[in-house]
Design a protein around this motif. Structure first.
Motif, short mmCIF file in Angstrom:
data_model
loop_
_atom_site.label_atom_id
_atom_site.label_comp_id
_atom_site.label_asym_id
_atom_site.label_seq_id
_atom_site.Cartn_x
_atom_site.Cartn_y
_atom_site.Cartn_z
N VAL A 1 0.84 -1.19 0.00
CA VAL A 1 0.00 0.00 0.00
C VAL A 1 0.88 1.25 0.00
O VAL A 1 1.86 1.32 0.76
CB VAL A 1 -0.92 0.01 1.24
N THR A 2 0.54 2.22 -0.85
CA THR A 2 1.31 3.47 -0.90
C THR A 2 0.49 4.69 -0.51
O THR A 2 1.05 5.72 -0.14
CB THR A 2 1.88 3.69 -2.32
N ASP A 3 -0.83 4.59 -0.59
CA ASP A 3 -1.69 5.71 -0.20
C ASP A 3 -1.50 5.97 1.30
O ASP A 3 -1.75 5.09 2.12
CB ASP A 3 -3.15 5.36 -0.49
N PRO A 4 -1.06 7.18 1.67
CA PRO A 4 -0.80 7.49 3.09
C PRO A 4 -1.99 7.21 4.00
O PRO A 4 -1.82 6.79 5.14
CB PRO A 4 -0.46 8.98 3.07
N ARG A 5 -3.20 7.44 3.50
CA ARG A 5 -4.37 7.21 4.34
C ARG A 5 -4.56 5.71 4.62
O ARG A 5 -4.89 5.31 5.73
CB ARG A 5 -5.62 7.79 3.66
N LEU A 6 -4.34 4.89 3.58
CA LEU A 6 -4.44 3.45 3.77
C LEU A 6 -3.31 2.92 4.65
O LEU A 6 -3.52 2.04 5.49
CB LEU A 6 -4.42 2.73 2.42
N VAL A 7 -2.11 3.47 4.46
CA VAL A 7 -0.98 3.05 5.28
C VAL A 7 -1.28 3.31 6.75
O VAL A 7 -1.06 2.46 7.61
CB VAL A 7 0.31 3.78 4.87
N SER A 8 -1.84 4.49 7.03
CA SER A 8 -2.18 4.84 8.42
C SER A 8 -3.26 3.91 8.96
O SER A 8 -3.17 3.45 10.11
CB SER A 8 -2.66 6.29 8.49
N ALA A 9 -4.26 3.63 8.14
CA ALA A 9 -5.37 2.79 8.59
C ALA A 9 -4.94 1.34 8.82
O ALA A 9 -5.47 0.66 9.70
CB ALA A 9 -6.51 2.83 7.58
N LEU A 10 -3.96 0.87 8.04
CA LEU A 10 -3.54 -0.53 8.12
C LEU A 10 -2.35 -0.75 9.05
O LEU A 10 -2.00 -1.89 9.33
CB LEU A 10 -3.19 -1.05 6.73
N SER A 11 -1.74 0.33 9.51
CA SER A 11 -0.58 0.21 10.39
C SER A 11 -1.01 0.02 11.84
O SER A 11 -0.74 0.86 12.72
CB SER A 11 0.33 1.45 10.24
N VAL A 12 -1.71 -1.04 12.09
CA VAL A 12 -2.20 -1.40 13.43
C VAL A 12 -1.82 -2.85 13.68
O VAL A 12 -1.54 -3.61 12.75
CB VAL A 12 -3.73 -1.22 13.52
N PRO A 13 -1.79 -3.26 14.95
CA PRO A 13 -1.47 -4.67 15.24
C PRO A 13 -2.38 -5.62 14.47
O PRO A 13 -3.58 -5.39 14.31
CB PRO A 13 -1.70 -4.76 16.75
N VAL A 14 -1.80 -6.69 13.96
CA VAL A 14 -2.54 -7.68 13.19
C VAL A 14 -3.23 -8.66 14.15
O VAL A 14 -2.60 -9.18 15.07
CB VAL A 14 -1.60 -8.46 12.25
#
Length: 222
Positions: free
Chosen positions: A54-67
């Motif tokens: 993912v390169t979209d900053p908004r998606l990166v932020s949304a997905l950068s959470v514990p799995v």
């Protein structure tokens, strides 16, 4: 003492057969607990969607959470890895031993431990365990995520991106192998309660005592 669901019941002359992974994954799912989150890993450094970074900053932020993985996915991924090992010729009864390199990510490490126990493969977790001398090694590899596109390659996340397994000098990219629909899942194997599953710095852990170890060291809410 934890009560097991024995595959063959113990008696005066036979200790019976069991498997800790069955108690942690298979049986709870049959009882309606497939959606329980039982494995938590760190937030990904490079979030992926359908195997693509993912390169979209908004998606990166949304997905950068514990799995968080629920019990159904943990069973699916660990059973598939066990099937990959079987397909590559691993025979636990031969005395084969799996080692895990330090660069294996936490989620892949946990799934590897569960896969090994599922088929009765011993894992050496001792500090001095030498991966260089082991015939079965789970380790990091330099490999791009496999792009879906062939009928045999599923879009489902493998949870083993950048991880390979080397067996007798032959290395397989687990991201590809785990998503190949032609590789069958491995059924849980009945084990003797005394069968050794883990070698740790604190001592040996067998199939019977392994249940509490996996609950304490690997899974949560299990």
């Amino acid at each position: 003492m934890t009560e097991f669901h024995y595959f063959s019941s113990p008696n005066e002359t036979d200790p019976g057969t069991l498997n800790p992974v069955y108690e942690l994954l298979d049986f709870p799912i049959a009882m309606g607990r497939a959606d329980d989150v039982v494995l938590v890993g760190p937030a990904p450094e490079k979030p992926l969607v359908d195997g693509r970074e993912v390169t979209d900053p908004r998606l990166v932020s949304a997905l950068s959470v514990p799995v968080e993985l629920d019990r159904a996915e943990v069973l699916d991924r660990s059973a598939k890895l066990a099937g990959v090992l079987r397909t590559m010729g691993v025979i636990p009864e031969s005395g084969a031993v799996l080692t895990l390199a330090e660069d294996v990510p936490p989620l892949a490490r946990a799934l590897g431990l569960l896969a090994a126990a599922r088929i009765g493969l011993m894992v050496d977790l001792r500090t001095e365990a030498a991966t260089a001398d082991s015939t079965i090694v789970l380790h990091g590899i330099e490999a791009a995520a496999v792009e879906p596109g062939r009928a045999s390659v599923k879009v489902t996340r493998s949870r083993f991106e950048g991880v390979g397994v080397t067996i007798d000098g032959q290395t397989a990219n687990l991201d590809q192998a785990m998503r190949d629909s032609r590789v069958e899942f491995a059924a849980v194997v009945p084990l003797s309660p005394e069968q050794k599953l883990l070698l740790t710095d604190a001592g040996t852990i067998d199939a019977q005592t392994g249940l509490d170890w996996f609950r304490r060291e690997v899974l949560s809410d299990s």
